[in-house]
Structure formats: C-alpha cells, structure tokens
Design a protein around this motif. Structure first.
Motif, PDB file in Angstrom:
ATOM      1  N   VAL A  86       0.720  -7.407  -8.081  1.00  0.00           N
ATOM      2  CA  VAL A  86      -0.283  -6.962  -8.846  1.00  0.00           C
ATOM      3  C   VAL A  86      -1.217  -5.982  -7.886  1.00  0.00           C
ATOM      4  O   VAL A  86      -1.460  -6.324  -6.702  1.00  0.00           O
ATOM      5  N   ARG A 144       0.059   1.576  -7.703  1.00  0.00           N
ATOM      6  CA  ARG A 144       1.037   1.087  -8.546  1.00  0.00           C
ATOM      7  C   ARG A 144       2.487   1.619  -8.503  1.00  0.00           C
ATOM      8  O   ARG A 144       3.358   1.451  -8.052  1.00  0.00           O
ATOM      9  N   ARG A 174       3.884  -4.393 -11.283  1.00  0.00           N
ATOM     10  CA  ARG A 174       3.961  -4.321 -12.917  1.00  0.00           C
ATOM     11  C   ARG A 174       2.557  -4.228 -13.431  1.00  0.00           C
ATOM     12  O   ARG A 174       2.543  -4.040 -14.540  1.00  0.00           O
ATOM     13  N   SER A 175       1.383  -4.422 -12.474  1.00  0.00           N
ATOM     14  CA  SER A 175       0.145  -4.396 -13.155  1.00  0.00           C
ATOM     15  C   SER A 175      -0.957  -4.071 -12.111  1.00  0.00           C
ATOM     16  O   SER A 175      -0.502  -4.189 -10.817  1.00  0.00           O
ATOM     17  N   ASN A 176      -2.005  -3.390 -12.770  1.00  0.00           N
ATOM     18  CA  ASN A 176      -3.046  -3.017 -11.913  1.00  0.00           C
ATOM     19  C   ASN A 176      -4.260  -2.871 -12.578  1.00  0.00           C
ATOM     20  O   ASN A 176      -4.538  -3.053 -13.710  1.00  0.00           O
ATOM     21  N   VAL A 177      -5.292  -3.393 -11.846  1.00  0.00           N
ATOM     22  CA  VAL A 177      -6.794  -3.630 -12.348  1.00  0.00           C
ATOM     23  C   VAL A 177      -7.633  -3.086 -11.403  1.00  0.00           C
ATOM     24  O   VAL A 177      -7.325  -2.895 -10.377  1.00  0.00           O
ATOM     25  N   ASP A 227       2.475 -14.664 -13.840  1.00  0.00           N
ATOM     26  CA  ASP A 227       3.600 -14.038 -14.522  1.00  0.00           C
ATOM     27  C   ASP A 227       4.479 -13.815 -13.310  1.00  0.00           C
ATOM     28  O   ASP A 227       5.085 -12.604 -13.161  1.00  0.00           O
TER      29      ASP A 227
END
Length: 197
Positions: free
Chosen positions: A40, A62, A74-77, A94
């Motif tokens: 992430v 990402r 799979r994820s970015n914030v 996850d």
C-alpha cells in the motif's frame, strides 16, 4: 587523461542526481525479496498541504512501482498531518506485506516546484525498514517530455495538480528507481497482470 575525464564526468553526473542517498536491508536478498511484494502506498503529510497533490504522489508512486519495480501495489492513500504510527500497522490489511511511505516537503516557486522526499518501505509484519531513500530537487512545472502525463493526471485528479505533475514524477521516479526488485512466483505474476498497470 581519458580516465580523468571519465571520473570527472561520473562525479558531475552523481552531483546532479535528485537522490541524496538510499539503503536496502543487508538481508534483503534472503528475507524480503520473496516476502514483501504486496504494497500500500501512503503519502503523509500532504505535499504543499494539498489533498489532491498527495493523491497525485501516491498514484504516481503506485503506478511506478507496479510498472518498473515488480511490486504489486494495489492501494494508495494520501493522509493529512504527521503519522501517529510510523509503522502504519493500520494500513496493513488485505494481505499487504509492506507500506511504501512517502514523506514529502513540497512548495511552488515561481514557474516550478521545489520538492524533497523521505521514502521508506516498511514490512507489515514487524514495521521494520526494508528500504529507504532521500531525494530533493527543483524543476519547472512546464516540461514537454511530461506533457501527456500532465494531461492524464490533470484529467484524473483535477487542475489543482497540473503544476505539480512533472516535478513530482521526476522526483518520485528517481527515488523509486533505487528500490530493490522482489521475486514474484507464477501466481503473483498473474495477480500483477490483473492489475493492468
């Protein structure tokens, strides 16, 4: 004489690099190369105090690590403020095995952007650092080489990010190029292909 010219050339090239230093755990090849692959990406604090620019940074990172470093991100914030937990355990869900943390300092200057970043790859299982780098530089916002990229990210995230796209990409790509490369098995290669990035 030729040798001296070569050495001077290499010194000058090294002096122009945005990357100030990077390091990888000494046991990377035997431990993390096969265990820290699913990431992430988090940008915190927000670059220039702007949520959209934080989202830009996390999205660029990402995509870059998926396309150029063999990770499965799979994820970015993007998160405001300073992290309360610098191991980011709360983001380790996850099946994520690592957190790629970007801690930027960004400001607009004239027709460009001055930026620096402290980046770390942290293991989810124990919060230990796998890789780290520090980079800095100053770049113009207008750059013909990044025109299409500028259009892409502006259409995705809005016109607020436009002046930041080229400088952010230049800084982040140089920084992320110092990441090690994990080893993926066949199932993980399929998983990566499914991402489509």
């Amino acid at each position: 004489m030729n040798r001296l010219a070569l050495v001077l050339g290499l010194v000058l090239l090294a002096g122009c690099s945005a990357v100030k230093h990077s390091r990888v755990r000494p046991d990377y090849e035997t431990v993390d190369k096969t265990q820290v692959k699913r990431l992430v990406v988090v940008t915190q604090p927000l670059p220039d105090g702007k949520k959209e620019v934080g989202e830009l940074w996390s999205l660029i990172a990402r995509r870059y690590v998926n396309q150029n470093r063999d990770f499965i991100a799979r994820s970015n914030v993007a998160i405001d403020g300073n992290p309360e937990d610098t191991s980011f355990k709360g983001l380790c869900v996850d099946n994520f095995e690592g957190v790629l943390w970007l801690s930027p300092d960004v400001k607009r200057t004239g027709k460009g952007v001055e930026a620096s970043v402290k980046a770390q790859l942290l293991r989810c299982r124990d919060g230990q650092e796998v890789w780290a780098a520090e980079s800095a530089g100053s770049w113009p916002s207008e750059d013909e080489r990044y025109k299409e990229l500028n259009v892409q990210y502006t259409s995705e995230l809005g016109p607020e990010v436009t002046p930041y796209v080229a400088p952010s990409f230049r800084l982040l790509s140089a920084t992320l190029d110092t990441l090690p490369r994990p080893t993926l098995n066949d199932a993980e290669v399929e998983e990566k292909i499914e991402l489509g990035e």
